[in-house]
Design a protein around this motif. Structure first.
Motif, PDB file in Angstrom:
ATOM      1  N   SER A   1      53.722 -30.827  64.198  1.00  0.00           N
ATOM      2  CA  SER A   1      55.075 -30.639  64.737  1.00  0.00           C
ATOM      3  C   SER A   1      55.979 -31.789  64.331  1.00  0.00           C
ATOM      4  O   SER A   1      57.180 -31.612  64.151  1.00  0.00           O
ATOM      5  CB  SER A   1      55.020 -30.512  66.260  1.00  0.00           C
TER       6      SER A   1
ATOM      7  N   HIS B   1      55.125 -26.503  77.815  1.00  0.00           N
ATOM      8  CA  HIS B   1      55.391 -25.476  76.798  1.00  0.00           C
ATOM      9  C   HIS B   1      54.383 -25.517  75.649  1.00  0.00           C
ATOM     10  O   HIS B   1      53.905 -24.468  75.198  1.00  0.00           O
ATOM     11  CB  HIS B   1      56.815 -25.619  76.269  1.00  0.00           C
TER      12      HIS B   1
ATOM     13  N   ALA C   1      52.130 -22.446  74.254  1.00  0.00           N
ATOM     14  CA  ALA C   1      52.273 -21.973  72.861  1.00  0.00           C
ATOM     15  C   ALA C   1      50.969 -22.103  72.093  1.00  0.00           C
ATOM     16  O   ALA C   1      50.612 -21.243  71.278  1.00  0.00           O
ATOM     17  CB  ALA C   1      53.367 -22.752  72.150  1.00  0.00           C
TER      18      ALA C   1
ATOM     19  N   TYR D   1      49.959 -24.403  66.541  1.00  0.00           N
ATOM     20  CA  TYR D   1      50.608 -23.518  65.568  1.00  0.00           C
ATOM     21  C   TYR D   1      51.069 -22.205  66.220  1.00  0.00           C
ATOM     22  O   TYR D   1      51.113 -21.166  65.557  1.00  0.00           O
ATOM     23  CB  TYR D   1      49.702 -23.201  64.378  1.00  0.00           C
ATOM     24  N   ASN D   2      51.356 -22.258  67.539  1.00  0.00           N
ATOM     25  CA  ASN D   2      51.825 -21.064  68.281  1.00  0.00           C
ATOM     26  C   ASN D   2      50.792 -19.935  68.290  1.00  0.00           C
ATOM     27  O   ASN D   2      51.125 -18.763  68.513  1.00  0.00           O
ATOM     28  CB  ASN D   2      53.144 -20.531  67.719  1.00  0.00           C
TER      29      ASN D   2
ATOM     30  N   VAL E   1      50.289 -18.177  71.990  1.00  0.00           N
ATOM     31  CA  VAL E   1      51.350 -17.260  72.410  1.00  0.00           C
ATOM     32  C   VAL E   1      51.362 -16.007  71.527  1.00  0.00           C
ATOM     33  O   VAL E   1      51.683 -14.906  71.994  1.00  0.00           O
ATOM     34  CB  VAL E   1      52.724 -17.976  72.400  1.00  0.00           C
ATOM     35  N   GLN E   2      50.989 -16.147  70.264  1.00  0.00           N
ATOM     36  CA  GLN E   2      50.911 -14.980  69.376  1.00  0.00           C
ATOM     37  C   GLN E   2      49.790 -14.023  69.821  1.00  0.00           C
ATOM     38  O   GLN E   2      49.962 -12.796  69.838  1.00  0.00           O
ATOM     39  CB  GLN E   2      50.702 -15.429  67.933  1.00  0.00           C
TER      40      GLN E   2
END
Length: 1170
Positions: free
Chosen positions: A11, A227, A231, A234-235, A238-239
């Motif tokens: 990030s 958050h 997430a 690498y998100n 949430v994906q």
């Protein structure tokens, strides 16, 4: 609690560059099978055969749609807007369709059905067809409207992003959809169009609303620190959650200060997603702590490291820890699981301790106006300090209005950089500003074209800033700023430059008779150009239609005087002019010149245009120079002496007024009237020149008594002129045309000469002989006398015929008829040339001669008998003559010159035509045609040119002496030298030509030297000495690893040239296609060759060892393996038993075109074809 974000290595890199690279490990890599990587084409089935299974991977490929489509639709009779069927295809419907085709680019065809309905076919690209259809429906079909009611919150889904959905819907249904504004309480959507289109649009809108009824939107607020946990890396988390539940989850990025997570989708899916997110939050909230580490704010960027490498290392080891730096504050926040936060805290404190031990900073206060000088042009100064001392320097922006400059880095470097910046600031504080007064007219000259000259000055004084004022300011102040000594030197240099400019801006005016201006210019400007170049002056001549005779010369005083003398010499040579000097006391010069030169100008005009030159003011000289025809010079001398005597006795003057049109009448023809007044009274009368502003003022000078008498006489004349009368006289109608032709030129001359008298002739066709004159009484009387004189001249005119062959007429006329115009002016006659006879060329070919007079050869001269004879003689003098000059045929090509330049120049210089016989004739006779004088001059010039050519031939024969020299070909390159430097010097020193043998010559060792005998022998000795020195040299071959050749040679051969110069040897590397690519040849004296070879071998060893070290540490083994692996597939046909991969180096596996090699075996790739 402040909002935070987890700062991982990835990030942080994303925050820095805006990009995120997804890393795929070897475990995650998937090796496809051969069929997956290269799917086979589907088997061709029978027509109409349907299969339930897709035909392999190729079934996924979407078919390419046609770019041109066709749509057909029908408009019933009752819905047609235009129902007049009498002229189908020519009425309003056709016009509307034509307009729509031009607007949209689609093609429209109309047809009428039996039920009188309208069939429309639209062809074109999809976008054009949809637009055309909408236009057709709107303009050819009657419109209806309907209202659709859906919830107002669903309106935005009908509109779509940027209105795209609404536009698409309107095009698809060919309707107009009006949606109320968001602030309008009305929720009704109005649809306008055809009945069919309205139904389609209503259906689509209701579908969109029904779809939105099924969806839900929920918002959850969690602290921003949690958050990243929701997430995932690498998100991914949430994906996965979105895929499992089918809901869309939107988490604000770290850069946005919002803690609201938005979940949208089906109601059940949204509820599932909310439950999962709450579970993650509750789990993480129990195990997270926040710790703060204190570090100076200026150290933060060093703690982060270059491209975030320090923080990335920590976050890779401890991915659940979020590290946040706050701008302008000394605290660093760490958030995450207890154990990992403690480890991260310890590592950061270790980094801070290390940085505090080896880093330092300093702040200096520098006046803000010096900041841009510290930075330098394009940051040159500050970048040099940063690189030299390995420090970081922060200079505040101008908008900050702060003078504090901060230096950070190694303690020693910080102190050195601080000292240098302080010295620069102190030096700038000691700068001096100086203003120079330079006339603005010199500014452009000092700056030069595109600033070239001022750039030279700035390069000479780089520390001085030179500022010129804007042209609009019209200021003479040029500002210099810089160190005191440099400013003084620059000021002296500029003052010297200005003095030279002032000296070279000296200007003098030379009066030259107007008729001689063309001679001073010369043919094609040759004379004036030569004078300008040789005297280094600027010479300006008046325009052709100007009455001025002054030629202005600008430059240095001595150069201007030299140019003036040369111009006067040309005039003296062309005309019989006399020059006289009159001694008049210098104190009287200004009074003799008069106001703006009016008095001396009146003397020059009275005396036939002589030129009177007074010495420069302040010179103290008494001599006044008069130049012109002998008689007029004498008259002017007497008048000047008389004026000087009058000035000494009495100097009285008065002014009176008279209309400008009266002046010529008061002066009289040739100055007769004014001369009578002056003779009777003894006073001098001065009329204003055309360029003076006061045209009505007449000045009378002399003794007081004489001035009053002259004034009285002139006032009487002027009073009579003011007495306007009208009179008439009889003029035979056959003479009327002479007065009114050429746009009334004769009448204009009468009006100018006789006080503006108006002469009116009767209109053509009235057959009247009475003319009217209106004006002052005296002027009318004088004009009547002049008209009578003109009539007597007309009645006494005769016609004289001059026989001159037509082929000479063009030469006699001259360019634009200038020669004929001069004859008509000088002799007051009219000359008429006959019409051209086009059969002239044919008659000459048939052998006709000029002995037989022809009508086209007769030129008619009209005027008084005696003047016609003079004009006739002048015309005959212009007839060209032809003479023969004998010149050896061998010299003709040299006389003609390259592309005819030589013969053309002679013809221009002597104003003749020169004819040289064709080469095949081999004749020695050259013909010269032109006027007698010009022909004679051309003949002399041609003979002089022949003498020069003969002298050149003799010299050429002496220079053709040749000697030969036998030299081993291996020494030829050394004798020639690099880029021909050695042989060029020999040629220059001995003035000889040295010719080396070509590649195909039999005698490769023979060198030919040509030139003067003595020079050729000396050049031969010089070459023999050079060869003797070369024979002492040795040549040795060594082998160097070809990989290091490029490194030794260097960029553009710079390194190898330096080596050859250092060791005084020649080093030759092999060509790319050489048999032995490692062989290097070194040539020179034995000792130099040995030293050069040792140096080359040391370089080779150094480069090879460095390359091997680099190759050894260039990357990890895994990367190398991955690169070497290439693209890998499983179950490939060449891995099957009995098969092998084709050998690309084999001519059999991959034969060249036209090869006839037969295949020896069958491979997995199928049978080979030749």
């Amino acid at each position: 609690m402040s909002s935070v974000a987890v700062l991982t290595q990835e990030s942080f890199a994303e925050h820095r560059s805006g990009l995120k690279d997804v890393e795929i490990t070897e475990d995650e890599a998937y090796i496809p099978t051969y069929l997956e990587a290269f799917p086979p084409l589907p088997d061709k089935g029978t027509p109409g055969e349907k299969t339930g299974e897709p035909a392999g991977a190729w079934s996924k490929i979407r078919p390419i749609k046609a770019s041109v489509i066709t749509q057909v639709f029908h408009v019933p009779l009752e819905e047609r807007r235009y129902k007049d069927n009498s002229q189908f295809g020519e009425g309003e419907e056709a016009k509307v369709c034509l307009d729509i085709m031009q607007k949209t680019g689609a093609h429209i065809e109309l047809s009428l059905a039996k039920d009188q309905g309208l069939s429309i076919m639209v062809t074109g690209k999809l976008d054009s067809v949809m637009k055309a259809r909408k236009e057709i429906v709107a303009r050819l079909q009657t419109q209806a409207s309907a209202i659709v009611l859906i919830p107002k919150e669903h309106h935005r889904f009908v509109i779509g992003k940027n209105g795209e959905k609404l536009q698409e819907l309107e095009l698809k249904t060919a309707t107009k959809i009006a949606i109320p504004r968001s602030d309008d309480p009305n929720a009704n959507i109005r649809i306008t169009g055809t009945k069919e289109g309205i139904e389609k649009a209503r259906h689509e809108i209701q579908l969109i609303s029904a779809e939105q009824d099924k969806r839900a939107v929920e918002r959850l607020s969690f602290e921003k620190a949690f958050h990243p946990f929701i997430a995932g890396a690498y998100n991914r988390l949430v994906q996965e959650l979105s895929q499992e539940t089918g809901a869309r989850i939107s988490i604000p990025p770290p850069s946005i200060p919002k803690d609201e997570i938005v979940i949208t989708g089906e109601k059940e899916a949204v509820a599932m997603a909310i439950a999962c997110i709450r579970a993650i939050y509750e789990e993480k909230a129990k195990s997270v702590i926040v710790v703060e580490v204190i570090a100076p704010a200026w150290l933060h960027r060093f703690i982060i490291g270059k491209k975030g490498q320090n923080i990335s290392r920590i976050t890779q080891q401890l991915p659940k820890v979020h590290i946040e730096f706050t701008d302008g504050e000394e605290r660093i926040s760490l958030e995450g699981p207890t154990e990992e936060v403690e480890q991260a805290q310890a590592q950061i404190q270790e980094i801070i301790k290390d940085l505090m031990a080896r880093m330092d900073y300093a702040e200096i206060n520098v006046d803000q106006r010096f900041h841009r000088h510290l930075i330098g042009k394009n940051g040159a100064n500050i970048n040099r300090i940063k690189e030299q001392y390995k420090v970081s320097v922060r200079i505040p922006q101008d908008s900050e209005r702060c003078g504090l400059v901060r230096i950070e880095g190694d303690p020693q470097g910080v102190q050195l950089a601080r000292k240098e910046l302080m010295d620069m600031a102190q030096r700038m504080e000691n700068e001096r500003t100086k203003d120079l007064i330079i006339e603005q007219r010199f500014h452009r000259t000092i700056i030069g074209q595109k600033g070239e000259k001022i750039k030279e000055v700035r390069d000479k004084f780089p520390e001085v800033i030179i500022i010129f004022p804007d042209q609009q300011q019209k200021s003479d102040i040029v500002q210099l700023r810089g160190p005191k000594n440099e400013v003084e030197k620059c000021a002296k240099f500029l003052q010297k430059l200005i003095a030279e400019l002032v000296e070279s801006s000296f200007s003098i005016s030379v009066p030259i008779h107007k008729q001689f201006h063309k001679n001073i210019i010369g043919k094609g400007g040759a004379n004036i150009k030569k004078i300008r170049e040789e005297t280094n002056t600027k010479i300006d001549l008046p325009t052709e239609n100007s009455n001025s005779e002054m030629i202005v010369i600008t430059g240095k005083k001595s150069s201007c005087e030299a140019a003036r003398d040369r111009i006067l010499a040309i005039q003296k040579e062309l005309a019989n002019l006399k020059e006289a000097e009159v001694s008049i006391p210098a104190k009287l010069h200004n009074s003799l010149i008069g106001s703006k030169g009016s008095l001396v100008r009146s003397v020059m005009e009275e005396c036939g245009g002589v030129h009177i030159h007074f010495p420069a003011e302040g010179s103290g000289l008494d001599k006044v120079t008069i130049r012109g025809p002998a008689e007029e010079v004498e008259r002017a001398r007497r008048q000047l002496l008389q004026l000087a005597e009058e000035k000494q006795v009495n100097n009285f003057s008065v002014e009176l007024q008279a209309k400008p049109e009266y002046h010529k009448f008061l002066i009289g023809k040739g100055g007769a009237n004014i001369r009578r007044v002056r003779d009777r009274t003894g006073a001098r009368i001065i009329f204003p020149s055309p360029d003076e502003p006061e045209q009505e003022h007449i000045t009378i000078m002399g003794k007081e008594e004489a001035v009053w008498l002259a004034q009285k006489e002139l006032e009487t004349l002027i009073k009579n002129l003011d007495d306007v009368i009208e009179d008439s006289m009889v003029v035979d109608p056959r003479h009327h045309r002479h007065f009114v032709c050429r746009r009334g030129q004769v009448l204009r001359e009468l009006a100018e000469e006789y006080g503006g008298v108006a002469v009116s002739f009767p209109r053509t066709g009235t057959h009247s002989d009475n003319i009217t004159l209106k004006g002052p009484r005296d002027c009318v009387d004088a004009a009547k006398k002049r008209i009578q004189e003109i009539i007597r001249d007309l009645e006494s005119q005769v016609n004289v015929e001059v026989l001159i062959p037509q082929r000479y007429h063009r030469a006699i006329m001259g360019p634009k008829g200038c020669k004929i115009q001069q004859i008509t002016r000088e002799h007051e006659v009219q000359i008429k040339f006959p019409d051209r006879d086009e059969s002239e060329a044919a008659s000459q070919e048939n052998g006709d001669t000029d002995l037989i007079p022809r009508k086209c050869d007769i030129i008619t001269v009209t005027g008084r008998a005696e003047k016609c004879e003079l004009a006739r003689a002048a015309l005959l003098a212009l007839v060209p003559v032809t003479i023969d000059v004998e010149v050896s045929y061998d010299l003709h090509r040299y006389i003609i010159g390259q592309k005819g330049a030589g013969i053309r120049k002679m013809m221009e210089d002597y104003e003749v035509n020169i004819w040289v016989p064709q080469p095949e004739q081999q004749s020695d006779i050259i013909k010269i045609t032109g006027q007698v004088a010009s022909v004679e001059r051309a003949k002399q010039g041609l003979l002089e040119r022949v003498k020069e050519l003969q002298a050149e031939q003799e010299d050429r024969a002496l220079r053709s002496y040749k000697v030969t020299l036998s030299v081993d070909p291996k020494y030829h390159p050394k004798i020639i030298g690099r880029k021909g430097a050695v042989i060029s010097q020999i040629r220059k020193d001995y003035d000889v030509n040295v010719q080396f043998p070509d590649k195909g010559d039999e005698q490769q060792d023979v060198i030919v030297i040509s030139g003067y005998e003595r020079n050729a022998n000396e050049a031969r000795v010089a070459i023999e000495q050079l060869v003797a020195a070369l024979q002492d040299m040795v040549s040795e071959d060594i082998r160097l690893d070809r990989r290091v050749h490029a490194r030794i040679i260097g960029a553009r051969g710079k390194a190898i040239r330096k080596l050859m110069e250092e060791f005084k040897v020649d080093i030759r590397f092999p060509q790319p296609d050489s048999e032995d690519p490692s062989k290097v040849t070194v040539t020179g004296l034995p000792e130099n060759v040995d030293n050069a070879i040792d140096h080359l071998l040391n370089l080779e060893e150094e480069y090879v060892s460095r390359e091997s070290t680099t190759m050894g540490t260039g990357g990890n083994d895994e990367d190398n393996k991955a690169l070497a692996k290439g693209f890998v597939v499983r179950d490939a046909p060449w891995n099957a038993q009995g098969n092998k991969a084709p050998d690309m180096s084999s001519a059999e596996e991959f034969p060249t075109f036209g090869s006839g090699i037969a295949p020896k075996q069958t491979s997995a790739w199928g049978p080979k074809k030749c």
